[in-house]
Motif scaffolding. Sequence first.
Motif, PDB file in Angstrom:
ATOM      1  N   LEU A  22      -2.685   7.900   0.236  1.00 31.92           N
ATOM      2  CA  LEU A  22      -3.408   8.030  -1.033  1.00 31.92           C
ATOM      3  C   LEU A  22      -2.634   7.380  -2.178  1.00 31.92           C
ATOM      4  CD1 LEU A  22      -4.796  11.666  -0.738  1.00 31.92           C
ATOM      5  CD2 LEU A  22      -6.118   9.534  -0.747  1.00 31.92           C
ATOM      6  N   VAL A  23      -1.316   7.561  -2.182  1.00 31.85           N
ATOM      7  CA  VAL A  23      -0.485   6.882  -3.183  1.00 31.85           C
ATOM      8  C   VAL A  23      -0.603   5.373  -2.995  1.00 31.85           C
ATOM      9  CG1 VAL A  23       1.901   6.458  -3.914  1.00 31.85           C
ATOM     10  CG2 VAL A  23       1.117   8.795  -3.494  1.00 31.85           C
ATOM     11  N   GLY A  24      -0.545   4.927  -1.744  1.00 29.61           N
ATOM     12  CA  GLY A  24      -0.681   3.499  -1.454  1.00 29.61           C
ATOM     13  C   GLY A  24      -2.025   2.947  -1.899  1.00 29.61           C
ATOM     14  N   MET A  25      -3.098   3.722  -1.705  1.00 30.79           N
ATOM     15  CA  MET A  25      -4.429   3.282  -2.141  1.00 30.79           C
ATOM     16  C   MET A  25      -4.457   3.140  -3.663  1.00 30.79           C
ATOM     17  SD  MET A  25      -8.210   4.912  -1.459  1.00 30.79           S
ATOM     18  CE  MET A  25      -7.944   6.374  -2.461  1.00 30.79           C
ATOM     19  N   ARG A  26      -3.869   4.093  -4.365  1.00 28.72           N
ATOM     20  CA  ARG A  26      -3.842   4.018  -5.827  1.00 28.72           C
ATOM     21  C   ARG A  26      -3.067   2.788  -6.294  1.00 28.72           C
ATOM     22  NH1 ARG A  26      -0.103   5.444  -9.319  1.00 28.72           N
ATOM     23  NH2 ARG A  26       1.053   6.719  -7.843  1.00 28.72           N
ATOM     24  N   PRO A  63      10.899   0.927  -3.044  1.00 24.72           N
ATOM     25  CA  PRO A  63      10.653   0.770  -1.603  1.00 24.72           C
ATOM     26  C   PRO A  63       9.671   1.799  -1.039  1.00 24.72           C
ATOM     27  CG  PRO A  63      12.967   0.436  -2.062  1.00 24.72           C
ATOM     28  CD  PRO A  63      12.331   0.905  -3.348  1.00 24.72           C
ATOM     29  N   ALA A  64       9.713   3.035  -1.520  1.00 26.55           N
ATOM     30  CA  ALA A  64       8.785   4.058  -1.031  1.00 26.55           C
ATOM     31  C   ALA A  64       7.346   3.731  -1.429  1.00 26.55           C
ATOM     32  CB  ALA A  64       9.177   5.434  -1.565  1.00 26.55           C
ATOM     33  N   GLN A  65       7.163   3.129  -2.588  1.00 25.22           N
ATOM     34  CA  GLN A  65       5.823   2.741  -3.019  1.00 25.22           C
ATOM     35  C   GLN A  65       5.300   1.575  -2.176  1.00 25.22           C
ATOM     36  OE1 GLN A  65       7.010   2.190  -7.166  1.00 25.22           O
ATOM     37  NE2 GLN A  65       5.522   3.791  -7.736  1.00 25.22           N
TER      38      GLN A  65
END
Length: 113
Positions: free
Chosen positions: A35-39, A95-97
């Motif tokens: 979900l974070v990646g989609m945002r 990197p986590a994003q």
Amino acid sequence: MKRSALFALVMVAVSPAGAFAQQAAANTQLDERQLVGMRLFNQSCRVCHTKPQLTSPLYGPSLSRQSLGGQEDVMREVISNGTPRMPGFRHHFEPAQIAAIAAYLKSIPAPAP
């Protein structure tokens, strides 16, 4: 009022952006990282990798779980360092994003041939 709300809902559902988000969500429930990646994808990647309108050009390749051979580590590398036609995002994202964007891409089904 009901008719205009229904019309708005239908327009969102048939829009390319709505279809892209539905396509990813249709086959799987996204976890928190996806979900974070989609945002992040919607904020920074969508402008080139999706068509905002049916008549708009596509500036970058359409992305899916099969992009770059389906290798998530290669996806992270390309997102970080870019390509001759795409800027790298290693100074823009942590990197986590970047890993979250790659995880989201792995949730998108490959387009029909």
